[in-house]
Design an enzyme around this catalytic site. Structure first.
Site, short mmCIF file in Angstrom:
data_model
loop_
_atom_site.label_atom_id
_atom_site.label_comp_id
_atom_site.label_asym_id
_atom_site.label_seq_id
_atom_site.Cartn_x
_atom_site.Cartn_y
_atom_site.Cartn_z
N TRP A 28 41.90 29.01 30.27
CA TRP A 28 41.43 30.40 30.20
C TRP A 28 41.78 31.01 28.85
O TRP A 28 40.94 31.65 28.20
CB TRP A 28 42.07 31.24 31.31
CG TRP A 28 41.48 31.07 32.67
CD1 TRP A 28 40.18 30.72 32.96
CD2 TRP A 28 42.13 31.28 33.93
NE1 TRP A 28 40.01 30.68 34.33
CE2 TRP A 28 41.18 31.03 34.94
CE3 TRP A 28 43.41 31.66 34.29
CZ2 TRP A 28 41.48 31.14 36.30
CZ3 TRP A 28 43.72 31.78 35.64
CH2 TRP A 28 42.76 31.51 36.63
N ALA A 63 35.58 25.70 40.60
CA ALA A 63 34.39 26.57 40.68
C ALA A 63 34.48 27.75 39.72
O ALA A 63 33.51 28.50 39.57
CB ALA A 63 34.21 27.07 42.11
N ASP A 64 35.62 27.93 39.06
CA ASP A 64 35.81 29.06 38.16
C ASP A 64 34.98 28.87 36.89
O ASP A 64 35.11 27.85 36.19
CB ASP A 64 37.30 29.20 37.81
CG ASP A 64 37.57 30.46 37.00
OD1 ASP A 64 37.84 31.50 37.60
OD2 ASP A 64 37.51 30.38 35.76
N ILE A 65 34.15 29.84 36.58
CA ILE A 65 33.25 29.73 35.43
C ILE A 65 34.03 29.64 34.13
O ILE A 65 33.66 28.90 33.21
CB ILE A 65 32.27 30.92 35.40
CG1 ILE A 65 31.34 30.86 36.61
CG2 ILE A 65 31.46 30.94 34.12
CD1 ILE A 65 30.43 32.06 36.77
#
Length: 288
Positions: free
Chosen positions: A284, A242-244
Site C-alpha cells: 500500500w 481482493a484489495d485493489i
C-alpha cells in the site's frame, strides 16, 4: 494526570505513522509536534490518550499520557498493541531483504503496522469504505462520526454501537449513504449492541473461524473480514487479495501488463509469510 515512557526496538518511523493517520480527517494529530491523540473506551468510559515521539527512528522512545491513573495499565496494553511497540521491525527487515519485494521494504524501512483504535471503529470504517473511492469514503466516515459520535477534549469518538443501533436507515441516507450501506452499518451495530457479535470473543478465534462466522452477516464479505483481521485485530499474516490497492502495487512492482490473478498473487506472496500483513502494508505504501 499520568505519563509513562516506552521504548521499542528501532527502526520505527513515527513520522510515517502520523503521515498515514493524517489521511483520515477524524484523527487528531500534529506532525510537527510528533503526537497523536488516541480516543479509547475502557470499561465503557471515554479517555483521550496522547502518544508523542521523543526519540529517533533508530532509537524510538514515546511519552504516553492520560488523565486517569486507574486505567493506566489497560491503556498502556492497548497502546502497545495499536502501535505495535512490541513487534521488532528489525527482524521484519531481515526477513524481507531476501524476498522479491526487498526494494519496497528498503524504501519504507521502519514503517509499523498501526491498528485502528478499536475493532468496532475498524468494522464500521471497513463497511463504509466498501466500493468507494478513498476521498469520498473518508468524507462519508467523517460525516458519520461527526453527526452521531461525540467529542472529548476536542477528540472525536466514533458513535457507540447502541447509538447506531437506534438509528433509522434514513438517518444515514441523509448523509449520502446508499440504502444498502445504511442497512449494513445499522444492522451490524444492532448485532453488537445485542451481544450477538462480541469482539473479545471473536479475538480468541482463528482467522478462518472469524472469516466463517462474519461472512454470514449481511454486508460483510471476505474483503471486510480480512481488513478487520489485519487493521482491527492485528493478525500478522493477512493478505487481502481482493484489495485493489494491493493488486495495483503488485502490478507496478512486478511490471505487469494487467492486474495479477489470484494464482499469481499466491505465487508472489509465498516468500512473504508469516508476515503477509506487513507485506500488504508496505505494498500500500509503495503506491501512496
Amino acid at each position: 494526570m499520568w505519563r509513562e515512557t516506552i521504548t521499542t526496538e528501532g527502526p520505527y518511523n513515527f513520522e510515517r505513522v502520523l503521515s498515514r493517520l493524517s489521511l483520515d480527517p477524524v484523527h487528531t494529530l500534529n506532525i510537527e509536534g510528533k503526537f497523536v491523540k488516541v480516543p479509547l473506551v475502557i470499561e465503557d468510559k471515554p479517555y483521550v490518550i496522547t502518544v508523542q515521539s521523543v526519540g529517533t527512528i533508530a532509537n524510538p522512545c514515546f511519552d504516553i499520557s492520560g488523565s486517569d491513573e486507574k486505567v493506566k495499565d489497560q491503556v498502556l496494553k492497548k497502546i502497545i498493541k495499536i502501535f505495535q511497540f512490541d513487534f521488532p521491525l528489525h527482524t521484519l527487515g531481515l526477513h524481507f531483504q531476501k524476498t522479491n519485494i526487498a526494494e519496497i521494504f528498503q524504501q519504507h524501512a521502519g514503517t509499523p503496522l498501526v491498528l485502528e483504535f478499536d475493532p468496532y471503529r475498524c468494522l464500521m470504517k471497513c463497511i463504509i469504505h466498501q466500493q468507494l473511492n478513498l476521498a469520498f469514503a473518508h468524507k462519508l466516515t467523517e460525516r458519520f462520526v461527526k453527526t452521531f459520535g461525540y467529542q472529548v477534549d476536542d477528540v472525536w469518538f466514533y458513535p457507540r454501537p447502541e447509538t447506531v443501533a437506534a438509528l433509522q436507515y434514513d438517518d444515514l441516507k441523509a448523509l449520502q449513504f446508499s440504502g444498502r450501506k445504511a442497512e449494513y452499518v445499522i444492522d451490524t451495530s444492532r448485532l453488537i449492541a445485542e451481544g450477538k457479535l462480541n469482539f473479545a470473543e471473536l479475538d480468541m478465534l482463528s482467522d478462518d473461524e472469524i472469516m466463517k462466522r462474519l461472512i454470514k452477516i449481511r454486508g460483510i464479505g471476505p474483503w471486510t473480514v480480512q481488513n478487520l483481521l489485519l487493521s482491527g485485530l492485528g493478525r500478522p499474516n493477512l493478505f487481502p487479495k481482493a484489495d485493489i490497492g494491493v493488486q495495483n502495487a503488485i502490478k507496478k512492482h512486478f511490471k505487469l501488463n494487467k492486474k495479477p490473478t489470484a494464482e499469481e498473487m499466491d505465487q508472489y506472496s509465498k516468500q512473504w509469510e508469516p508476515y503477509l500483513s506487513y507485506a500488504t502494508l508496505y505494498l500500500w505504501r509503495s503506491i501512496e
